[in-house]
Each structure stands twice: as structure tokens, then as C-alpha cells.
Design an enzyme around this catalytic site. Sequence first.
Site, PDB file in Angstrom:
ATOM      1  CD  GLU A   1      -2.369  -1.510   2.717  1.00  0.00           C
ATOM      2  OE1 GLU A   1      -2.267  -0.214   3.249  1.00  0.00           O
ATOM      3  OE2 GLU A   1      -4.064  -2.008   2.706  1.00  0.00           O
ATOM      4  CB  ILE A   2       3.936   2.025  -1.520  1.00  0.00           C
ATOM      5  CG1 ILE A   2       4.181   1.872  -2.830  1.00  0.00           C
ATOM      6  CG2 ILE A   2       4.615   0.884  -0.658  1.00  0.00           C
ATOM      7  CD1 ILE A   2       4.818   1.866  -4.093  1.00  0.00           C
TER       8      ILE A   2
END
Length: 803
Positions: free
Chosen positions: A408-409
Amino acid sequence: MMQKIKILLINYMFWIFFFLVFKGLSQEYRSKENLNDNWLYLEDNTNELNEILKLHPWEKINLPHTWNAIDATDITPGYRRSGSWYKKELMIRSIDSNLIYKLYFEGVNITSEVFVNGHKVGGHTGGYIGYNVDITNAIHKGVNEVFVRVDNGYNPEVIPSQKSDFFIYGGITRDVWLQTFPKQHLSKLKITTPNVSNSNAEIKAAVTISQRTPNVKIKAILLDADGKQLRTEVFNVTNLVSRIHFNNIEHIKLWDTESPYLYKLKIQLLEGNQVKDEISENFGFRWFEFKEHGAFYLNGKRLLLRGTHRHEEHAGVGAAMSNEQHRTDMRLIKEMGANFVRLAHYPQDPEVYKACDELGLLVWDELPWCRGGIGNNNWRSNTKTMLKEIIEQNYNHPSIILWSLGNEISWLPDFENGDDEETINNFLYELNEYAHELDPWRKTAIRKYYEGAKIVDVFSPSIWSGWYSGSYKSYQKAVDKYKEEYPRFLHAEYGGSSHLGRHTEAPITGEGKIQSDGWEEAVVQTNVSNIAQIGDWSENYIVDLFDWHLRISENDSTFTGNIQWAFKDFGTPLRPENAIPYMNQKGLVDRANNPKDAFYVFKSYWNKTDFFTYIESHTWTERQGPKDKPRTVSVYSNCPSVELFLNGKSLGVKQRDIKAYPASGLNWTLTFKEGANTLIAVGKTKENKEVKDELTLNYRYTQNGKANKLMLDYNVLDNGNYLITAIAVDKEGLRCLDYEDRVYFQCLSGGETIKSQGTPTGSEVIEMANGKASIEVVANEKNMPVEIMVLNQNFKGTYLTIK
């Protein structure tokens, strides 16, 4: 007589010569001493060592340690994010000028500085990776003072982001060691197995020598699991590196998930005939492949990846877990039948990787780039360094097949424009190339960053069917879509929350209230309707959800596999509203490793050897409904057939069929009598051996009314503590099985509650499960009264005195 004396002298001189020349000096020079015991701790954010020397009192502690063991999961918002100091008196009885002395820290969260006898000797950035500091020039004979400043304060330049859905525990959370090495010593042993087949294999390894002297050689010895020597060869040293090569090793035993066979490569540093240093590493022979748009293969055979996730924490200790606690987690995961574990969302304790190697658990190891977007230059430097450290430290573990570059960068950026797609992708390309440069033999992965799906080797989109979006019945549609879209698709994260002990005959599925075809998790969920918001958090719903997912994955011959989220309930600062505040309750076991019903669903599909039967809803011992109303009872088992008995009468034998739903067809329709009912499930193995499970429950025909009051009772546990139980009852005294409001426990006198554990019996604030909640209380003194209170907004206070 003189002849005998001469022979004795010759023998004596021979053994002296043998002892001096051939004895492995690594046994004398290289050592490793655990330093976990007898530390002092001071909770003070002071930066200067000189200021700390004036402060007191210090608290006596042992390592591992975190100052957030309790405050992270107490009922007060927030947890301590600051600096603290650790002190150790290190006794060194003698100093050998031929040795190098180092302190090795397996993990200090999240930045640290180390001082010895007033001198700074090193430090580290990043809390989930080991590091050492050279203390050779700072120590003296006798007592040495070691100080360590640790800080887990807000630092946007260090991953993981503070916006992540887990606690960032502060402290020296893993083991500490004193190590000694000869000045000329070996390090950085890196083992690869570039060619492996069912019949033979090849080993290539490299090892670094700290100093170059004439006539130095490297002796490499290959040993099997029994210590039998298989190959021995001497290699040269070039530019302080020796490259080892064993080709055509025959009759090998492969490492796989069912038979994780480990070999050992022993390396000796030779000067003439003398062993100057020695190191060794375990490794395994195996190869793997992710088929494009297809399944996963290990050693040439299709293997469905049956996975779960693990966070590194436990009730009462947070992240400061002992090695045995780490081992217990991994053994439970293996007992469930898993063959794969994603270490989320950071590298974990060295004991975890050893356990995975030995148990046969494949590993997804993850760089802690979790949310927060991309940062400044310091952030990038720190992140790239962490990736290098992770790969170099864990390189030799055969269990690891994936280096994950993040999760989920792009969510919730910490820096301005931190979610810029082009900037993130440029850095992700850089990390991906760097990972392959450091390790050409494993694959890279990432989860839920669609813009980078083509950059890495293996991609996991977000599929939360039946929890954050849609119905779990949309799972097949999602799998079919992504198998076609992504060449190497592995589904990480699915599941939902369940409150242990909460049950219902009719779980909320969201039918008619939610859009059933969706499966993506929204970043902000205020504008969506999903089961996470409107569901009942019952164990029954989660059992159904997992059962549906597993039926699909187990029957799909081209599916790589999936990874359930998460094995164990864990703490999070983002979920104060949960049934147990600040706990992510998506675990298959609670935070103290007590299995929920869902654990046995997975075990029924995945465990092929430990035969069992499990009647769903063991904690559902009080039930109600109309007279003669048919009820369905499911039994989860890995036996080919199961027979169910109700009150001594057989309800028939059913054959297990994993294509059937629910419970692979092991479900019966029955009618309970009023009062006590006993269910017995008898499973039969192929060898006709029987395994049994029994559940006694009380069934009533009278529906409870509205909750009228809380009642308190207790029983004495095996450890001598009291288990205090609150029951919500109506005006007729019937337990209100539909009452789920929060209650608040307090021990007023005579004892203390075991609280802030994040468990169903270790939380002072907790939602009721079917009108019931409990807490454990420790009495201060024997034979003294203990007074306990429970209350909430509806009921102003109920008291119990134990005399």
C-alpha cells in the site's frame, strides 16, 4: 625402561603438537555470549549521555523489552513515541589483543545509538534488522558501562510510515549478544544453489576474509543433516574473497514444505595447517517457479500456496517476544497446515526464519515500506539501505522465495507530493533492480500498488470480498479476473474480524444492503457500505467467509494460492472502536494464541496428517430458538467421513467433499431439545482410526427480553487467579444472547485486573459476546476480600465481593 619412557615422551609431544596445530582456534577465539539478562531501563527522552548519568532511578529489566508492552493496548488513546535509555554493566575478565569485540543487536526499534564507557561506538536506523557495533577500542578489563539510546518517535524519514495499521514498538525488542572474532576472520557467507534437480545439485558460495596474509586458504566442508561429511575442498582467496564451488552433488535430498531437509556448509580459514577461524550456515536444495498466468511449482511439482500473515507481537509483551514465543507461533501456523507465511510488514526475529527453514514454511519477506508514499533523499537512502540489510542478512534461508518491496505504498503520503506515481515508480524500479542485483535467484513482489504491478515479478491486488467490499461470493470472479490480468498473481490478504465467543444462527451477510460484486478496499471507507461496518463480527460469519474462499482456492488447479490476513490478533493505533479496543481482530487465534473457530476451518482443508474433528462454535454453549425449529450444525474435519451424534443418537455418516459447501459437506440438520444437548462427532481416517470431538450446549425455547441488568460471578483458575464473568440478563433472569454493548471492568480493592492484554479475558473495556464478558483478576493477598465492579452506560454498576 628407558625405551618405554622415550615412547611416552614421543606420544606426549605428539599430542601437544596436535593440540596446538590442529585444534580449531575458532572454538577459542570466536565466541557468542547472550547479554539479555540484568539490564537497567530509564524512560527519559534526554539526548545527552552526560545528562542521563545524573538521572535515576533506573528500572531493572531483562531483554527483549519494549516500553509499549502495555500502553500500546491500554484504553488511553495513543502510546509513548519517544526516547529511552538502556544500561548494562558488561564484565570482561580479560582482553585478548588478537581479538575483535562486538555487540550484536538483533533488533532495536526504531533508531538507536550505542555508547561504551562514555564513547559512542555506533548505532542504527531501522528497527527490524540486526546490526553490530565494534567495541574493541572502547572496552577495558573489568566492568564496562554500555548505554543504548532508543527512539521510536515520529520520524517520516524512516519506514514504516506512522500511518500504518500496527504499533511501532519502542525498545530493544530482540536478543543482544557479545561476540568475539580473531582479527583475521570470516564473514558474509553467501550460499546459492544455481542448479538443482531431483538427482543432483550445484553449490556456489562466497565468503569474505577480514585481512589478507600469505598462504591463506579456505576449506569448505559440506555436511548432511546427520553431520556426515559429503564434500571437502580447499579454495584460494582473491581480493579478500573466496569463491566456493561444488558441482554435481549426487543423491541429494530436497528441501520442501513436507520434508524440509537442511544441509550445512562449514567454512574454515586456514593458514598452513592451522584453522584460524570457522563459520557455518544451514541451507537447502530447492527450486521454484511461478508459472505465467498459472500455478506455483516447488521442485518441479505444483504446490498450492496455503498462506497466512504474521505480525511480531504477543499479549503482555508486545513485540518483545522470547524465542520460544516466536517458535510457538510458527508451530501453530504449521499445525494449521499452512505452507507459506507472509512476514507483515517488516523483517522479523532471526528465530522466525530458522523455524520456517526447519518446519517447511515458505516465506514472503517484506521491506517495511508500508504506506506513507515516497519521501526525501534521506528517506530514500534509509529505505535502500534497509533493503540491502534484509537481503544480506536473510539470504541463506531456503524458506524465503520472495522479497517484497512494500505494501500500500502510495497510501496517505507523509511528504508533499509523496503519492506522485512517476516519482514512486522511478524509485520502485531502482529498488527492484537493486534487489535482483543483490539476489538474482529470488523474485520480488509488492501488494496493492497497481501502478507498479509490472515493475515487480509477483503482484498481489487487493481482494477483500465479504469484508471491506462486496460479498464473499464474489471471490471467484475476482480470482478469475486477476489470474488473466497479472502474469504472476498471488493473493495476499483476505478475511475479516471476529470477536471470540460471539455467535449467531443468522450472520449478517450484507445481502440487500451492500454492492455484492465489489472486492476492492477503499482508502477512505466513510462513503461505502461493507460488512466491516455493518456486520456482527461473529465467529459464524468469518467461518462461512473462509470456508467459501478455501473451497474455491483448493479446487482451482491453476491458482497460485492465497494468504489469509492475519494469523493472530494484533494491536493497532487505528482501531479504538473495535470490540477489543486497539486490536485488529482478524486473527485465527487471539493475541494469546487461543484458537477461534476459523483456525479449524483452515486446518480441515490444509492439514493432511493430524486427523481431527471439530464441531463448530465450541464457545457457543448457550443457545435459544423456537421449539422444533431445525438447526444446522457443521463439523470441520480432515477425515474422509464423519458421523454426528445428538444425545446419543446417530444422525448419519457423511463423506467429506471439498467441492461441497459448507464444511465440505459435513453438516447436519437437527432439532435441539430444551435443556442440555450433547453433540459428538466421530471421524474415521483411511486406516479406520477414530477421532472424536464433543460439545455440550444448553438450548432454551424462551426468547430473552431486553437486557435489564448485569450479573457478576467468578470461578478460580488453575493458576489461582479469579476469572470474573459478567452476564447481561433480562427481568426474568434469562441471559441476553443478543446483547453486545461494551462493558467496563474495574477491581476496586484486594487485587488487580490483568488488563491491556488485547485478549478476551485481558481487557478492562470489551464488547460482550452473546451477553457475556470476562476478565482475569489477581488477588493481592490470600484470604483477603476482592471487590470487582462492571458497568456501562445502560447499567450504572454491578459489584461482586469475593471473600
